[in-house]
Enzyme design. Structure first.
Site, PDB file in Angstrom:
ATOM      1  N   SER A 249       0.698  -1.426   0.014  1.00 29.62           N
ATOM      2  CA  SER A 249      -0.030  -0.012   0.243  1.00 29.62           C
ATOM      3  C   SER A 249       1.041   1.057   0.091  1.00 29.62           C
ATOM      4  O   SER A 249       2.312   1.402   0.185  1.00 29.62           O
ATOM      5  CB  SER A 249      -0.967  -0.224   1.775  1.00 29.62           C
ATOM      6  OG  SER A 249      -0.158   0.397   2.646  1.00 29.62           O
ATOM      7  N   LYS A 250       0.457   2.386   0.596  1.00 30.96           N
ATOM      8  CA  LYS A 250       0.934   3.934   0.085  1.00 30.96           C
ATOM      9  C   LYS A 250       2.199   3.657   1.214  1.00 30.96           C
ATOM     10  O   LYS A 250       2.576   4.441   1.057  1.00 30.96           O
ATOM     11  CB  LYS A 250      -0.053   4.629   0.424  1.00 30.96           C
ATOM     12  CG  LYS A 250      -1.011   5.298  -0.984  1.00 30.96           C
ATOM     13  CD  LYS A 250      -0.562   6.289  -1.096  1.00 30.96           C
ATOM     14  CE  LYS A 250      -0.921   6.787  -3.227  1.00 30.96           C
ATOM     15  NZ  LYS A 250       0.214   6.512  -3.610  1.00 30.96           N
ATOM     16  N   ARG A 251       1.911   3.127   2.139  1.00 30.70           N
ATOM     17  CA  ARG A 251       2.617   3.651   3.408  1.00 30.70           C
ATOM     18  C   ARG A 251       4.073   2.739   3.344  1.00 30.70           C
ATOM     19  O   ARG A 251       5.121   3.122   3.743  1.00 30.70           O
ATOM     20  CB  ARG A 251       2.545   2.853   4.426  1.00 30.70           C
ATOM     21  CG  ARG A 251       2.336   1.716   4.506  1.00 30.70           C
ATOM     22  CD  ARG A 251       1.291   1.298   6.243  1.00 30.70           C
ATOM     23  NE  ARG A 251       0.935  -0.598   6.114  1.00 30.70           N
ATOM     24  CZ  ARG A 251       1.492  -0.983   6.405  1.00 30.70           C
ATOM     25  NH1 ARG A 251       2.434  -0.916   6.741  1.00 30.70           N
ATOM     26  NH2 ARG A 251       0.555  -2.866   6.314  1.00 30.70           N
ATOM     27  N   GLY A 253       5.469   3.302   0.595  1.00 30.90           N
ATOM     28  CA  GLY A 253       6.711   4.217  -0.497  1.00 30.90           C
ATOM     29  C   GLY A 253       5.920   4.239  -1.848  1.00 30.90           C
ATOM     30  O   GLY A 253       4.543   4.345  -1.989  1.00 30.90           O
TER      31      GLY A 253
END
Ligand code: GLU
Length: 490
Positions: A249-251, A253
């Site tokens: 996911s986004k977290r 990177g």
């Protein structure tokens, strides 16, 4: 003749999972001299994001993938946007209705919610209980005018087998499925229905897609059979997980193709890396072009376990592409990254001796991305406006100002400004002063670049040239003096 498709829903940007699915389809088509179809699955208008389909196509193109048929290039099986195929879905649904294989369901979302809650409380999986499965003609009449969905009449008992080319046979008991919706109350077909009609009508031979769709496949197989369509082959590609094996996911990177581009990951490196996320070539070579991968690409070599995404490895691969691509090519690609830093290499604030290509040569051994490369080159094109504070502490000590001033004078006069001559000059000055070269080299680097690390000092000095080097050393001498005089802050 192999025909495969990549069928994104235009609900966002092109992410690495989608790009990899597209890539595997593309490589398989190329390997089999088959056809690669692009289809836009845009029947869920509530989730559609304006411009997404075009952005996805642009993302695929930027990675070097071309489709043989698709919404922009056309083809014999079009249209290739599901929103333009609604009449065909209606026709296929009518055929199922005529044979009583689908039925209207008038349950409201609220009613279904109550059922789901009760199932949840009883620890049972959510399943449509079949409330409207056997409505009499009279029941139907009573409900006339109310909104309804169409549901598929699941065969009672038994199971559906998915013969997956990657995972082998997977059995789905009908007891765990339910009478799933095939048409929503607004008249739009659901994904599972439209995909079957399209895969059939577009003569798709192999459905290659992410594993998250495996649980949809038995429903689709049931629909293929109900519609009297022959089955394509299925290949579900294992997931891409984050390094901690959670869902990517986004977290974790950057995960979208556009973000990688902004970071300065080269498309060649990204496709190379993505190809290795779940596949490996028989020669175990890690670096290859799309063409090379296409020659070797078989579904047998797709791995059976999840692939783990590793940004460090991607950057490592990118660094090698940066080192090995023709320098002129890298120079063209680094330009927008210089622009982003406010630098126009054709009209620099400071004019280095080196050409843009020479500047690339200077830093590319140590660059991970184009953005990183531009940062490293920036000192050539604009004056140093600040010094790394740790470097100041370490290298702008009491003698630095005097050393820098002296170096400026000597550099002004040295006849030859080549790296070798500069190297010799620094050695002789160090000898004269009876100090180690490092005592001159570190403050010089800080003076010329503002940084404590970077390319070889004499190479960078030659690239910068005499005029700017001397001016920066003089300026740094004054700055160092001022900094040494200022009361030090703890
Ligand atoms: N539109 C689906 C998605 O974006 C495609 C699934 C499929 O390939 O069948 O996930």
């Amino acid at each position: 003749m192999v025909r495969v498709r990549y069928a994104p829903s235009p609900t966002g940007t092109l992410h690495i999972g989608g790009a990899r699915t597209a890539l595997f389809n593309y490589l398989y088509a190329r390997h089999e001299a088959g056809t690669f179809v692009l289809r836009i699955e845009d029947t869920d208008q509530a989730r559609e994001v304006a411009g997404s389909a075009e952005a996805m196509m642009e993302g695929l193109r930027s990675l070097g993938m071309k489709w043989d048929e698709g919404p922009d290039v056309g083809g014999a099986y079009g249209p290739y946007r599901q929103s333009q195929r609604l009449a065909r879905y209606r026709e296929a649904l009518d055929a199922l209705r005529a044979r009583d294989l689908v039925y209207p369901c008038f349950c409201t979302p609220e009613e279904l919610q109550v059922v789901r809650k009760a199932q949840q409380q009883a620890g049972k999986p959510p399943r449509y209980p079949g409330t409207c499965r056997h409505l009499s003609a009279q029941d139907m009449r009573a409900r006339q005018g109310r909104p309804f969905v169409l549901r598929f009449r699941l065969p009672e008992g038994g199971a559906t087998m998915v013969e997956d080319l990657i995972r082998g046979p997977v059995r789905f008991e009908h007891a765990v499925l339910d009478d799933f919706v095939v048409r929503k109350s607004d008249g739009m077909p659901v994904y599972n229905f439209a995909v079957v009609v399209d895969d059939h009508d577009m003569a798709i031979t192999h459905v290659i897609r992410g594993e998250e769709h495996l649980s949809n496949t038995p429903k689709q197989i049931l629909l293929f059979e109900a519609l009297g369509f022959p089955l394509p082959a299925f290949a579900h590609v294992p997931m891409i997980l984050a390094p901690d094996r959670s869902k990517l996911s986004k977290r974790h990177g950057a995960t979208s193709v556009a973000e990688y581009r902004e970071l300065g990951i080269l498309p060649e490196a990204l496709v190379n890396y993505l190809t290795l996320l779940g596949w490996s070539p028989p020669d175990q070579e890690e670096f290859f072009t799309l063409d090379h991968a296409a020659k070797a690409f078989t579904l047998e070599r797709i791995q059976h376990t999840a692939a783990v995404y590793d940004q460090k490895k991607l950057e490592w691969m990118n660094a090698r592409y940066l080192r090995e691509l023709p320098v002129a090519d890298v120079a063209v690609r680094v330009r927008p990254f210089l622009t982003a830093l406010g630098i126009d290499p054709d009209r620099p604030q400071e004019r280095p001796e080196a050409t843009l290509e020479e500047a690339v040569e200077l830093v590319r051994e140590r660059s991970r991305t184009l953005a990183d490369m531009a940062e490293q080159m920036a000192f050539l094109y604009r004056p140093v406006t600040s010094y790394d504070p740790a470097g100041v502490k370490k290298h702008f000590g009491p003698d630095a100002a005097e050393h820098l001033q002296m170096l400026a004078e000597r550099l002004q006069r040295v006849p030859d400004f080549s790296p070798d001559a500069l190297n010799a000059l620094y050695q002789s000055i160090a000898d004269e002063l009876g100090i180690g070269r490092a005592i001159l080299i570190h403050p010089t680097r800080l003076a010329l670049t503002g940084r404590t690390v970077g390319p070889g000092l004499f190479e960078l000095m030659a690239a910068l040239g005499r005029t700017a080097s001397v001016a920066r050393l003089r300026r740094a001498a004054a700055d160092a003096q001022m900094l040494a005089a200022a009361p030090s802050t703890p």
